[in-house]
Design a protein around this motif. Structure first.
Motif, PDB file in Angstrom:
ATOM      1  N   MET A 182      71.268   1.385  26.875  1.00 26.67           N
ATOM      2  CA  MET A 182      70.833   1.186  28.606  1.00 26.67           C
ATOM      3  C   MET A 182      71.492  -0.043  28.947  1.00 26.67           C
ATOM      4  O   MET A 182      72.255   0.007  30.047  1.00 26.67           O
ATOM      5  N   GLU A 183      72.067  -1.141  28.377  1.00 24.13           N
ATOM      6  CA  GLU A 183      72.875  -2.069  28.441  1.00 24.13           C
ATOM      7  C   GLU A 183      74.185  -1.496  28.847  1.00 24.13           C
ATOM      8  O   GLU A 183      74.858  -2.268  29.931  1.00 24.13           O
ATOM      9  N   ALA A 184      74.760  -0.558  28.309  1.00 23.40           N
ATOM     10  CA  ALA A 184      75.996  -0.092  28.503  1.00 23.40           C
ATOM     11  C   ALA A 184      76.043   0.594  29.569  1.00 23.40           C
ATOM     12  O   ALA A 184      76.936   0.524  30.450  1.00 23.40           O
ATOM     13  N   GLY A 185      74.877   1.575  29.686  1.00 23.85           N
ATOM     14  CA  GLY A 185      74.867   2.400  30.870  1.00 23.85           C
ATOM     15  C   GLY A 185      74.697   1.381  32.162  1.00 23.85           C
ATOM     16  O   GLY A 185      75.423   1.968  33.211  1.00 23.85           O
ATOM     17  N   LEU A 186      74.353   0.302  32.323  1.00 19.44           N
ATOM     18  CA  LEU A 186      73.972  -0.664  33.350  1.00 19.44           C
ATOM     19  C   LEU A 186      75.158  -1.601  33.622  1.00 19.44           C
ATOM     20  O   LEU A 186      75.306  -2.270  34.231  1.00 19.44           O
ATOM     21  N   GLU A 187      76.306  -1.328  32.380  1.00 15.30           N
ATOM     22  CA  GLU A 187      77.536  -2.180  32.623  1.00 15.30           C
ATOM     23  C   GLU A 187      77.328  -3.773  32.626  1.00 15.30           C
ATOM     24  O   GLU A 187      77.813  -4.467  33.282  1.00 15.30           O
ATOM     25  N   LEU A 188      76.319  -4.018  31.829  1.00 15.62           N
ATOM     26  CA  LEU A 188      75.774  -5.427  31.720  1.00 15.62           C
ATOM     27  C   LEU A 188      76.631  -5.833  30.481  1.00 15.62           C
ATOM     28  O   LEU A 188      77.292  -5.220  29.444  1.00 15.62           O
ATOM     29  N   PRO A 189      76.839  -7.574  30.464  1.00 18.19           N
ATOM     30  CA  PRO A 189      77.854  -7.919  29.296  1.00 18.19           C
ATOM     31  C   PRO A 189      77.068  -7.687  28.052  1.00 18.19           C
ATOM     32  O   PRO A 189      75.967  -7.596  27.865  1.00 18.19           O
TER      33      PRO A 189
ATOM     34  N   GLU B  63      48.127 -11.532  31.588  1.00 17.86           N
ATOM     35  CA  GLU B  63      47.794  -9.979  32.005  1.00 17.86           C
ATOM     36  C   GLU B  63      48.820  -9.063  32.154  1.00 17.86           C
ATOM     37  O   GLU B  63      48.657  -7.628  32.035  1.00 17.86           O
ATOM     38  N   TRP B  64      50.102  -9.558  32.440  1.00 17.35           N
ATOM     39  CA  TRP B  64      51.013  -8.608  32.703  1.00 17.35           C
ATOM     40  C   TRP B  64      52.006  -8.523  31.688  1.00 17.35           C
ATOM     41  O   TRP B  64      53.108  -7.971  31.578  1.00 17.35           O
ATOM     42  N   LEU B  65      51.775  -9.194  30.561  1.00 14.01           N
ATOM     43  CA  LEU B  65      52.711  -9.143  29.339  1.00 14.01           C
ATOM     44  C   LEU B  65      52.390  -7.997  28.427  1.00 14.01           C
ATOM     45  O   LEU B  65      51.361  -7.816  27.966  1.00 14.01           O
ATOM     46  N   LYS B  66      53.480  -7.451  28.184  1.00 16.85           N
ATOM     47  CA  LYS B  66      53.366  -6.509  26.824  1.00 16.85           C
ATOM     48  C   LYS B  66      54.633  -6.142  26.371  1.00 16.85           C
ATOM     49  O   LYS B  66      55.857  -6.274  27.179  1.00 16.85           O
ATOM     50  N   PRO B  67      55.100  -6.015  25.009  1.00 20.85           N
ATOM     51  CA  PRO B  67      56.350  -5.998  24.518  1.00 20.85           C
ATOM     52  C   PRO B  67      56.960  -4.535  25.148  1.00 20.85           C
ATOM     53  O   PRO B  67      56.444  -3.653  25.063  1.00 20.85           O
ATOM     54  N   LEU B  68      58.066  -4.528  25.414  1.00 21.79           N
ATOM     55  CA  LEU B  68      58.799  -3.257  25.970  1.00 21.79           C
ATOM     56  C   LEU B  68      59.727  -2.734  24.971  1.00 21.79           C
ATOM     57  O   LEU B  68      60.834  -2.998  24.758  1.00 21.79           O
ATOM     58  N   ASP B  69      58.750  -2.148  24.103  1.00 23.15           N
ATOM     59  CA  ASP B  69      59.621  -1.570  22.568  1.00 23.15           C
ATOM     60  C   ASP B  69      59.242  -0.020  22.530  1.00 23.15           C
ATOM     61  O   ASP B  69      59.496   0.181  21.289  1.00 23.15           O
ATOM     62  N   LYS B  70      58.645   0.546  23.326  1.00 25.00           N
ATOM     63  CA  LYS B  70      58.354   1.980  23.290  1.00 25.00           C
ATOM     64  C   LYS B  70      59.512   2.897  23.867  1.00 25.00           C
ATOM     65  O   LYS B  70      59.292   3.154  25.167  1.00 25.00           O
ATOM     66  N   GLY B  71      60.669   3.147  23.290  1.00 26.67           N
ATOM     67  CA  GLY B  71      61.530   3.876  23.966  1.00 26.67           C
ATOM     68  C   GLY B  71      61.038   5.483  24.159  1.00 26.67           C
ATOM     69  O   GLY B  71      60.094   5.773  23.343  1.00 26.67           O
ATOM     70  N   PRO B  72      61.816   6.162  24.987  1.00 27.70           N
ATOM     71  CA  PRO B  72      63.154   5.884  25.807  1.00 27.70           C
ATOM     72  C   PRO B  72      62.533   4.777  26.981  1.00 27.70           C
ATOM     73  O   PRO B  72      61.568   4.520  27.254  1.00 27.70           O
ATOM     74  N   TYR B  73      63.911   4.149  27.256  1.00 27.93           N
ATOM     75  CA  TYR B  73      63.842   3.094  28.335  1.00 27.93           C
ATOM     76  C   TYR B  73      64.355   3.746  29.815  1.00 27.93           C
ATOM     77  O   TYR B  73      65.139   4.803  29.498  1.00 27.93           O
ATOM     78  N   ALA B  74      63.938   3.110  30.820  1.00 27.49           N
ATOM     79  CA  ALA B  74      64.458   3.492  32.087  1.00 27.49           C
ATOM     80  C   ALA B  74      64.693   2.221  32.844  1.00 27.49           C
ATOM     81  O   ALA B  74      64.166   1.028  32.491  1.00 27.49           O
ATOM     82  N   ALA B  75      65.763   2.377  33.901  1.00 27.04           N
ATOM     83  CA  ALA B  75      66.052   1.314  34.951  1.00 27.04           C
ATOM     84  C   ALA B  75      65.951   1.943  36.141  1.00 27.04           C
ATOM     85  O   ALA B  75      66.593   2.976  36.560  1.00 27.04           O
ATOM     86  N   PHE B  76      65.301   1.137  37.141  1.00 31.36           N
ATOM     87  CA  PHE B  76      65.606   1.342  38.603  1.00 31.36           C
ATOM     88  C   PHE B  76      66.255   0.467  39.310  1.00 31.36           C
ATOM     89  O   PHE B  76      66.395  -0.623  38.902  1.00 31.36           O
ATOM     90  N   ASP B  77      67.007   0.824  40.241  1.00 30.09           N
ATOM     91  CA  ASP B  77      68.139  -0.174  41.034  1.00 30.09           C
ATOM     92  C   ASP B  77      67.276  -0.781  42.149  1.00 30.09           C
ATOM     93  O   ASP B  77      66.819   0.096  42.886  1.00 30.09           O
ATOM     94  N   VAL B  78      66.853  -2.021  41.997  1.00 28.03           N
ATOM     95  CA  VAL B  78      66.109  -2.544  43.041  1.00 28.03           C
ATOM     96  C   VAL B  78      66.942  -3.653  43.986  1.00 28.03           C
ATOM     97  O   VAL B  78      66.536  -4.720  44.464  1.00 28.03           O
ATOM     98  N   SER B  79      68.304  -3.661  43.741  1.00 30.41           N
ATOM     99  CA  SER B  79      69.139  -4.446  44.579  1.00 30.41           C
ATOM    100  C   SER B  79      68.974  -4.659  45.826  1.00 30.41           C
ATOM    101  O   SER B  79      68.402  -3.759  46.714  1.00 30.41           O
TER     102      SER B  79
END
Length: 485
Positions: free
Chosen positions: A360-367, A395-411
């Protein structure tokens, strides 16, 4: 109305076509409340409206009034609130420079709610406990701001203060305006339509004493013996003004409002020496929720770093996204909380899905390593139920550790962010328009969106902080202009 506006000297008026005590310019929520109170105080009132009927942008709104301090709805729904807690929250969160304005609004909030109901504005004794931008039901009370957000929840006791009229959907505000206009009509408040104020008129002492009005085929001069009240709305639809004062808006930003929200009232005020305030303030929104489960994701910028607590009010989140490098932001979720944002008009685009964080990091071209570290740190503390970096509520915390992962562009420059300008004429607690030295411009008042809002930026906004203060200070202006002190 053109960009340049000049006041007219009283000695240049060819003759008065009408004479009243109080002239109200604009017939949205602030104008209706101002006209009604001035009329009830015994003043001769005239409302001037550019459109063919009343309602303004208020009728196009979602109908949320920010009110608190222990309203009948809050009590019926079991919430404990008082004016001091409301005041402490608004002073801490809004950036309001004039405490007396905030104090007036908070201390009179309960009585103002009762007044609105007495005019026929319908509010249920119901509440919605989830996280929403607007409601597709007639439910009334819900949290519409950052009351539960750190550090405000440590400064003031949180309470829901968004009071939505008993209408449905994004334009529920029409129900409020129908009631207020019906009351104005029943009590004989005079109004003229298809009429635009093109200039204020002032005498040799500098007092505003009337207005020049353009109607189809003719021009009128109306004298206002006690005062002119500007309730003309914001400058959202004026591209020249938004380009000048709101340079961070992107090409995909879209204004909320109606065509007459062109800054005309602000320009009229400037023509007689008024000061403005918070002209660079803006509330934008393209909420990631509903569904609320997406709040459990994280928002990262192009450096792979978090920058705002994801449980923030959607306007606060947007304000931070606007300031990120290249206005770029991504919503990161795992398989347990994956869902599409439900407000499709915001056009948050699903970029892709990945099996691992590295991919995901590579796909989003992040450092390289940036997102991996951000998620590792976040997950470590989320497992302990805390967020020591941005203080997201457990109330809104949970580990994000259950792949697969996804990303939305909210720019900010990719999604469709809707915005409202927060700046306008500077006023005091009596709704009098002030000059740059802080002195009232004699005979001139302003309320609603043509006056500077209580919140100075989107980071401190809460839904309802337009209709709530707008209606209250409309009443204040009407009474004060009519001579009630």
């Amino acid at each position: 109305m053109g960009q340049e506006v000049e006041a007219v000297r009283e000695t240049d008026v060819p003759g008065w076509d009408n004479s009243v005590d109080v002239l109200v310019v604009g017939y949205g929520v602030a104008g209706a409340c101002a006209a009604l109170e001035a009329h009830r105080a015994g003043a001769r009132v005239l409302v001037v409206e550019r459109a063919s009927g009343g309602g303004g942008a208020s009728a196009m709104s979602s109908g949320i009034f920010y009110l608190g301090g222990g309203t009948a709805v809050q009590k019926a729904c079991g919430y404990d609130d008082d004016p001091e807690e409301m005041y402490k929250f608004l002073m801490a969160s809004s950036g309001a420079p004039d405490a007396s304005i905030v104090r007036s609004f908070c201390e009179n909030s309960v009585a103002h709610f009762d007044w609105l109901e007495a005019q026929g504005v319908p509010f249920e004794r119901t509440s919605f406990k989830g996280k929403a931008v607007f409601l597709n039901t007639t439910e009334c009370l819900f949290s519409t701001g950052n009351e539960k957000l750190w550090p405000y929840k440590q400064i003031a006791r949180p309470a829901p203060r968004g009071h939505k009229v008993a209408g449905v959907g994004e334009n529920a505000g029409a129900k409020a305006m129908e009631a207020l206009l019906r009351t104005c009509n029943a009590e004989g408040v005079p109004a003229i339509y298809d009429s635009g104020v093109t200039a204020l008129i002032r005498n040799d002492e500098g007092r505003v004493v009337g207005a020049r009005i353009r109607q189809p085929g003719r021009e009128l001069f109306v004298r206002a013996a006690r005062g002119v009240i500007l309730t003309t709305g914001s400058f959202n639809l004026n591209k020249e003004m938004t380009s000048k004062y709101l340079p961070l808006l992107s090409e995909t930003s879209e204004p909320l409002g109606i065509p007459s929200n062109d800054g005309s009232g602000i320009k009229l005020g400037l023509s007689v020496g008024a000061a403005t305030q918070a002209m660079d303030g803006v509330i934008a929104t393209a909420s990631i929720y509903p569904p609320a489960q997406l709040i459990k994701g994280i928002l990262v910028n192009k450096r792979g770093e978090r920058f705002v607590a994801e449980d923030s009010y959607h306007g606060r989140t947007a304000a931070f996204i606007m300031e990120q490098p290249d206005q770029t932001a991504y919503l990161i979720v795992d398989s347990e909380i994956f869902a599409y944002p439900e407000i499709e008009t915001h056009q948050h685009r699903l970029i892709d899905g990945w099996e691992t964080v590295e991919e995901m990091e590579a796909g989003l071209e992040l450092p390289e390593g940036s997102l991996q570290k951000t998620l590792a740190d976040y997950n470590h503390y989320a497992a302990e139920g805390r967020d020591p970096f941005l203080f997201k509520d457990p109330e809104w915390l949970k580990p994000l550790d259950k792949g697969p992962y996804a990303a939305f562009d909210v720019s900010f420059n990719k999604s469709i962010y809707l915005f409202i300008a927060l700046g306008g004429l500077k006023t005091n607690a009596h709704a009098q328009v002030l000059d740059p030295r802080g002195n009232p411009v004699p005979g001139l008042y302003a309320a609603g969106a043509c006056a500077a809002h209580i919140p100075q930026t989107g980071k401190g906004y809460a839904s309802g902080l337009s209709l709530g203060p707008g209606s209250w200070f409309g009443r204040v202006a009407g009474r004060h202009a009519a001579g009630c002190r």
